[in-house]
Design an enzyme around this catalytic site. Structure first.
Site, PDB file in Angstrom:
ATOM      1  N   SER A   1       0.821  -1.218   0.000  1.00 49.17           N
ATOM      2  CA  SER A   1       0.000   0.000   0.000  1.00 49.17           C
ATOM      3  C   SER A   1       0.851   1.263   0.000  1.00 49.17           C
ATOM      4  O   SER A   1       0.326   2.374   0.038  1.00 49.17           O
ATOM      5  CB  SER A   1      -0.931   0.006   1.229  1.00 49.17           C
ATOM      6  OG  SER A   1      -0.183  -0.183   2.413  1.00 49.17           O
TER       7      SER A   1
ATOM      8  N   THR B   1     -38.396  28.142 -11.302  1.00 51.08           N
ATOM      9  CA  THR B   1     -38.795  26.773 -10.965  1.00 51.08           C
ATOM     10  C   THR B   1     -38.931  26.074 -12.304  1.00 51.08           C
ATOM     11  O   THR B   1     -39.329  26.705 -13.298  1.00 51.08           O
ATOM     12  CB  THR B   1     -40.131  26.718 -10.198  1.00 51.08           C
ATOM     13  OG1 THR B   1     -41.160  27.239 -11.031  1.00 51.08           O
ATOM     14  CG2 THR B   1     -40.083  27.516  -8.893  1.00 51.08           C
ATOM     15  N   HIS B   2     -38.564  24.801 -12.345  1.00 50.27           N
ATOM     16  CA  HIS B   2     -38.548  24.038 -13.609  1.00 50.27           C
ATOM     17  C   HIS B   2     -37.662  24.725 -14.648  1.00 50.27           C
ATOM     18  O   HIS B   2     -37.886  24.573 -15.848  1.00 50.27           O
ATOM     19  CB  HIS B   2     -39.952  23.866 -14.188  1.00 50.27           C
ATOM     20  CG  HIS B   2     -40.965  23.418 -13.180  1.00 50.27           C
ATOM     21  ND1 HIS B   2     -41.236  22.095 -12.921  1.00 50.27           N
ATOM     22  CD2 HIS B   2     -41.755  24.127 -12.335  1.00 50.27           C
ATOM     23  CE1 HIS B   2     -42.163  22.010 -11.971  1.00 50.27           C
ATOM     24  NE2 HIS B   2     -42.486  23.223 -11.594  1.00 50.27           N
TER      25      HIS B   2
ATOM     26  N   SER C   1     -11.508  26.946 -27.125  1.00 49.12           N
ATOM     27  CA  SER C   1     -11.630  25.739 -27.939  1.00 49.12           C
ATOM     28  C   SER C   1     -10.445  25.681 -28.891  1.00 49.12           C
ATOM     29  O   SER C   1      -9.978  26.711 -29.375  1.00 49.12           O
ATOM     30  CB  SER C   1     -12.934  25.813 -28.738  1.00 49.12           C
ATOM     31  OG  SER C   1     -12.846  25.012 -29.894  1.00 49.12           O
TER      32      SER C   1
ATOM     33  N   LYS D   1     -14.870  30.681 -28.632  1.00 48.73           N
ATOM     34  CA  LYS D   1     -15.404  30.032 -27.435  1.00 48.73           C
ATOM     35  C   LYS D   1     -14.739  30.496 -26.141  1.00 48.73           C
ATOM     36  O   LYS D   1     -13.547  30.752 -26.085  1.00 48.73           O
ATOM     37  CB  LYS D   1     -15.252  28.503 -27.529  1.00 48.73           C
ATOM     38  CG  LYS D   1     -16.114  27.838 -28.565  1.00 48.73           C
ATOM     39  CD  LYS D   1     -17.619  28.014 -28.341  1.00 48.73           C
ATOM     40  CE  LYS D   1     -18.151  27.264 -27.152  1.00 48.73           C
ATOM     41  NZ  LYS D   1     -18.096  25.811 -27.312  1.00 48.73           N
TER      42      LYS D   1
ATOM     43  N   GLU E   1     -17.674  23.121 -14.916  1.00 50.89           N
ATOM     44  CA  GLU E   1     -17.990  21.789 -15.457  1.00 50.89           C
ATOM     45  C   GLU E   1     -17.199  20.704 -14.724  1.00 50.89           C
ATOM     46  O   GLU E   1     -17.714  19.611 -14.445  1.00 50.89           O
ATOM     47  CB  GLU E   1     -17.677  21.741 -16.957  1.00 50.89           C
ATOM     48  CG  GLU E   1     -18.665  22.573 -17.770  1.00 50.89           C
ATOM     49  CD  GLU E   1     -18.228  22.734 -19.217  1.00 50.89           C
ATOM     50  OE1 GLU E   1     -19.048  22.499 -20.101  1.00 50.89           O
ATOM     51  OE2 GLU E   1     -17.067  23.106 -19.467  1.00 50.89           O
TER      52      GLU E   1
ATOM     53  N   TYR F   1     -10.041  -6.512  12.693  1.00 47.85           N
ATOM     54  CA  TYR F   1      -9.316  -6.045  11.508  1.00 47.85           C
ATOM     55  C   TYR F   1      -9.326  -7.086  10.396  1.00 47.85           C
ATOM     56  O   TYR F   1      -9.176  -8.285  10.637  1.00 47.85           O
ATOM     57  CB  TYR F   1      -7.854  -5.709  11.863  1.00 47.85           C
ATOM     58  CG  TYR F   1      -7.076  -5.237  10.646  1.00 47.85           C
ATOM     59  CD1 TYR F   1      -7.120  -3.903  10.255  1.00 47.85           C
ATOM     60  CD2 TYR F   1      -6.350  -6.128   9.864  1.00 47.85           C
ATOM     61  CE1 TYR F   1      -6.446  -3.468   9.119  1.00 47.85           C
ATOM     62  CE2 TYR F   1      -5.665  -5.703   8.729  1.00 47.85           C
ATOM     63  CZ  TYR F   1      -5.719  -4.368   8.363  1.00 47.85           C
ATOM     64  OH  TYR F   1      -5.057  -3.947   7.252  1.00 47.85           O
TER      65      TYR F   1
HETATM   66  N1  ARG Z   1      -1.292  -1.591   5.556  1.00 54.38           N
HETATM   67  C1  ARG Z   1      -2.370  -2.074   6.376  1.00 54.38           C
HETATM   68  C2  ARG Z   1      -3.630  -1.214   6.247  1.00 54.38           C
HETATM   69  O1  ARG Z   1      -3.601  -0.232   5.631  1.00 54.38           O
HETATM   70  C3  ARG Z   1      -1.986  -2.074   7.813  1.00 54.38           C
HETATM   71  C4  ARG Z   1      -1.270  -3.292   8.146  1.00 54.38           C
HETATM   72  C5  ARG Z   1      -2.028  -4.241   8.910  1.00 54.38           C
HETATM   73  N2  ARG Z   1      -1.792  -5.505   8.291  1.00 54.38           N
HETATM   74  C6  ARG Z   1      -2.104  -6.662   8.827  1.00 54.38           C
HETATM   75  N3  ARG Z   1      -1.852  -7.668   8.121  1.00 54.38           N
HETATM   76  N4  ARG Z   1      -2.636  -6.765  10.003  1.00 54.38           N
HETATM   77  O2  ARG Z   1      -4.656  -1.524   6.771  1.00 54.38           O
END
Ligand code: ARG
Length: 465
Positions: free
Chosen positions: A24, A156-157, A278, A284, A291, A318
């Protein structure tokens, strides 16, 4: 193969494919500062329970400060392959303090760490968004002060309905943003609770002073249940909901102003600073900023749905699924921050064409309701009054007359109950003067609303500092 915080139980290493799939660091590197300040507080807690000496605590805390400083360098995360930000920070600590770094995880789990980090990060983000919202509210009030008597047809509308003051129109958005500010405040309070001390799920076996850690990290309170603290993310869902509603409001303003700045309406002139051209059509001037704000509602609401779906049916406590919480939070936060800032700039630089607005309000029989009410005040049952004015409008369309083309005598010829003063109400400016109830669009009421909004905004600002 990268360093792990959990290698002992495994006979062979993990596959590279799995490592890539489960890492991550690519996104949770944004939690670096939160992770480091959390580790500093945790080092102090470890000293209090005699796991670290005071020298060791100071050594770790100093190393943490160095990491923070070094992290400002561009490319700090280039060519690193750690599993996540927590592993990365421990490895950096180990590079600085050697074996001592191995003690920092005593009685601490990444499960509580990541929950804490995300809360620290999100708290700051929400704080900034609330400031951004007060800036937009200020921009709306300043615009209202600049143009206190401008009139436009209310719709309205998307059909001209009844005239309203431009200031009244702006104050409508002020109300929406004020509620968004409150909603973000609730999300802030729910976020501002410290999970640290919850362990992996069952609380810690060490007698940490959780309250003291909360104080060092600026949390208002500590969590009450370890299972809940490490595994719920409803604080983030609260943020994503508040962000989604704010984006919906921003998109409504965006849509209004896209329409109002079109050649067909020409009520608003958007500044060159926030518009673009544009590549083919030289004439334009496109309202791209608005947008994009309108377009970004999609991903933000999608992020709310994404996190809710990630949470659905997750068994306590968890689960690695929770790693996916950060992507929608970061993505929504970026869209929201950008949209708030560009909207403020767009409001601050826009000008209005008061003549075009007033002409539109005057030409379109937006005074018709007012005329019917004149008749009703003079004793005509409203249903009949409605019929009379409806016929008057139909006749005007047939003979191509504007409301202002009618004289008092002609009106009285149609219905004597019009009296001599009904002609006055054929003008938009006059028509809105009767709307004196609280919340209405009469100039005296709008002025009061404006003053009250200014007072509330000052209080919001005080609360923020
Ligand atoms: N990188 C993990 C998360 O974002 C945290 C690590 C916990 N990992 C685990 N295997 N208990 O949640």
């Amino acid at each position: 193969m990268s360093m792990k915080l959990w290698g002992g139980r495994f006979a062979t290493g993990s596959d590279q494919l799995f490592e890539q799939f489960s890492s991550s660091l690519g996104f949770d590197q944004r939690l670096l500062e939160a992770d480091v300040v959390g580790s500093k507080a945790f080092a102090s807690a470890l000293e209090k329970v005699d796991i670290l000496s005071s020298d060791e605590r100071d050594c770790i805390r100093t190393a943490c400060d160095e990491i923070l400083k070094e992290s400002q360098a561009p490319n700090y995360f280039d060519n690193v392959d750690d599993e996540d930000i927590h592993t990365f920070v421990i490895r950096k600590l180990a590079e600085k303090v050697g074996e001592l770094a191995e003690k920092i995880h005593t009685g601490r789990s990444r499960n509580e760490q990541v929950a804490t980090d995300l809360r620290i990060w999100l708290r700051e983000e929400i704080r900034d968004d609330r400031v951004r919202l007060t800036e937009i509210m200020q921009s709306l009030l300043s615009f209202a002060r600049r143009e206190p008597s401008a009139v436009l047809p209310g719709y309205t509308h998307l059909r001209r309905a009844q005239p309203v003051l431009w200031a009244h129109y702006l104050l409508a958005y002020f109300e929406m943003f004020e509620r968004d500010w409150e909603r973000l405040g609730i999300a802030f309070d729910r976020t501002n609770v410290l999970p640290l001390g919850s362990g992996a799920l069952a609380g810690s076996g060490f007698p940490f002073d959780r309250q003291e850690m909360a104080e060092e990290l600026g949390f208002a309170s500590i969590s009450r249940n370890s299972l809940d603290a490490i595994s719920d993310r409803d604080f983030a869902i609260d943020f994503l909901h508040a962000a989604s509603v704010t984006m919906l409001h921003l998109s409504r303003l965006a849509e209004d102003w896209i329409i109002y700045s079109s050649e067909e309406f020409s009520f608003i002139e958007l500044d060159d600073k926030i518009t673009s051209g544009s590549s083919l059509m030289p004439q334009k001037k496109n309202p791209d900023a608005f947008e994009l704000v309108r377009g970004k509602v999609g991903p933000v609401v999608g992020n709310l749905t994404a996190l809710m779906m990630t949470m659905k049916g997750l068994p306590l406590a968890y689960n690695r699924d929770l790693q996916e919480d950060k992507i929608p939070v970061f993505d929504a936060a970026d869209h929201l921050a950008g949209s708030l800032e560009i909207t403020r700039l767009s409001i601050d630089t826009a000008t209005i064409n008061t003549a075009a607005m007033e002409t539109a309000a005057n030409e379109s029989w937006s005074c018709a309701t007012e005329l019917a009410e004149v008749l009703a005040r003079n004793g005509v049952p409203f249903h009949r009054a409605h019929q009379i004015v409806g016929t008057l409008v139909l006749e005007s369309l047939r003979v191509k007359k504007q409301p202002q083309d009618w004289t008092a005598e002609q009106l009285q010829y149609i219905a004597p109950e019009f009296g001599t003063d009904a002609v006055e109400f054929l003008s938009a400016k006059k028509a809105l003067e009767n709307h004196k109830l609280p919340g209405g669009t009469a100039p005296s009421v709008v002025l009061k609303s404006l003053e009250q909004a200014e007072e509330r905004l000052a209080n919001m600002r005080d609360e923020q500092t």
